[in-house]
Design an enzyme around this catalytic site. Structure first.
Site, PDB file in Angstrom:
ATOM      1  N   TYR A   8      39.497  26.107  38.237  1.00 45.36           N
ATOM      2  CA  TYR A   8      38.057  26.002  38.489  1.00 45.36           C
ATOM      3  C   TYR A   8      37.390  25.013  37.539  1.00 45.36           C
ATOM      4  CZ  TYR A   8      38.812  30.163  41.338  1.00 45.36           C
ATOM      5  OH  TYR A   8      39.273  31.044  42.275  1.00 45.36           O
ATOM      6  N   VAL A  54      47.133  31.714  47.105  1.00 47.10           N
ATOM      7  CA  VAL A  54      48.294  31.042  47.676  1.00 47.10           C
ATOM      8  C   VAL A  54      49.487  31.832  47.159  1.00 47.10           C
ATOM      9  CG1 VAL A  54      49.686  28.938  47.679  1.00 47.10           C
ATOM     10  CG2 VAL A  54      47.184  28.786  47.777  1.00 47.10           C
ATOM     11  N   TYR A  58      49.108  40.885  41.224  1.00 48.02           N
ATOM     12  CA  TYR A  58      48.903  39.845  40.210  1.00 48.02           C
ATOM     13  C   TYR A  58      47.733  40.194  39.298  1.00 48.02           C
ATOM     14  CZ  TYR A  58      47.864  35.334  38.091  1.00 48.02           C
ATOM     15  OH  TYR A  58      47.607  34.328  37.181  1.00 48.02           O
ATOM     16  N   ASN A  65      42.724  35.293  33.475  1.00 46.97           N
ATOM     17  CA  ASN A  65      43.463  34.518  34.471  1.00 46.97           C
ATOM     18  C   ASN A  65      43.333  33.023  34.158  1.00 46.97           C
ATOM     19  OD1 ASN A  65      44.689  33.411  36.700  1.00 46.97           O
ATOM     20  ND2 ASN A  65      43.648  34.726  38.176  1.00 46.97           N
ATOM     21  N   GLY A 108      51.260  25.422  43.103  1.00 45.04           N
ATOM     22  CA  GLY A 108      51.609  24.168  42.446  1.00 45.04           C
ATOM     23  C   GLY A 108      51.927  23.035  43.401  1.00 45.04           C
ATOM     24  N   GLU A 153      35.298  35.658  48.248  1.00 49.44           N
ATOM     25  CA  GLU A 153      35.767  36.991  47.864  1.00 49.44           C
ATOM     26  C   GLU A 153      37.210  36.967  47.369  1.00 49.44           C
ATOM     27  OE1 GLU A 153      36.148  41.013  47.160  1.00 49.44           O
ATOM     28  OE2 GLU A 153      34.304  39.900  47.483  1.00 49.44           O
TER      29      GLU A 153
END
Length: 155
Positions: A131, A87, A26, A124, A93, A83
């Site tokens: 966040y 998921v 990803y 990202n 979601g 670190e």
């Protein structure tokens, strides 16, 4: 959904490495994962463990985790460093990330850390938006620096 959040155990390491590789894909850096299962397991559960993790299980299958350790700041003291936090895609979601992240926040609070820190890639957007819901301070102006094992050996 039968969700269980618990501390990771050594037997979880193979599954955690699978998720680490998923995260690396990803983050567009799958070739950067070079840790072996033996080293990863020893680092978490050997004679001198350096990391801990919470795992999220759904129906006894690990679908996410948050790996952290203590980082020392000469300015701030002991800080909890998150670190890796992932998921697996099929379970995003559904609120699992929120539950895991808040479990780490609780650990920072209960461990009497002076704060909690982590990194997020500037592209990202889903993570940044996540966040921001916690009013996290996203710092600019810092560059990551590293020496690879080969560079250290060659010194």
């Amino acid at each position: 959904m039968n969700l269980n959040i618990r501390f990771a155990v050594a037997e979880d390491c193979a599954r955690l490495l699978e998720l680490i590789n998923e995260l690396a894909v990803y983050e567009r850096a799958p070739e950067e994962v070079t840790v072996t299962l033996d080293h990863f397991t020893e680092a978490g559960f050997g004679k001198n463990p350096v990391w801990k993790a919470f795992v999220a299980e759904v129906d006894e299958v690990i679908v996410g985790f948050a790996l952290y350790y203590t980082r020392y700041s000469t300015w701030k003291g002991c800080r909890l460093y998150l670190e890796d936090f992932i998921v697996t895609e099929a379970f995003r979601g559904k609120g699992l990330g929120k539950i895991l992240f808040e479990k780490v926040i609780e650990e920072a609070k209960n461990g009497n850390y002076s704060g909690m820190v982590w990194q997020v890639l500037d592209w990202n957007e889903p993570a940044i938006n996540f966040y921001n819901k916690y009013q996290a301070q996203l710092e600019s102006g810092w560059l990551n620096a590293a020496l690879a094992k080969e560079q250290i050996k060659a010194f």
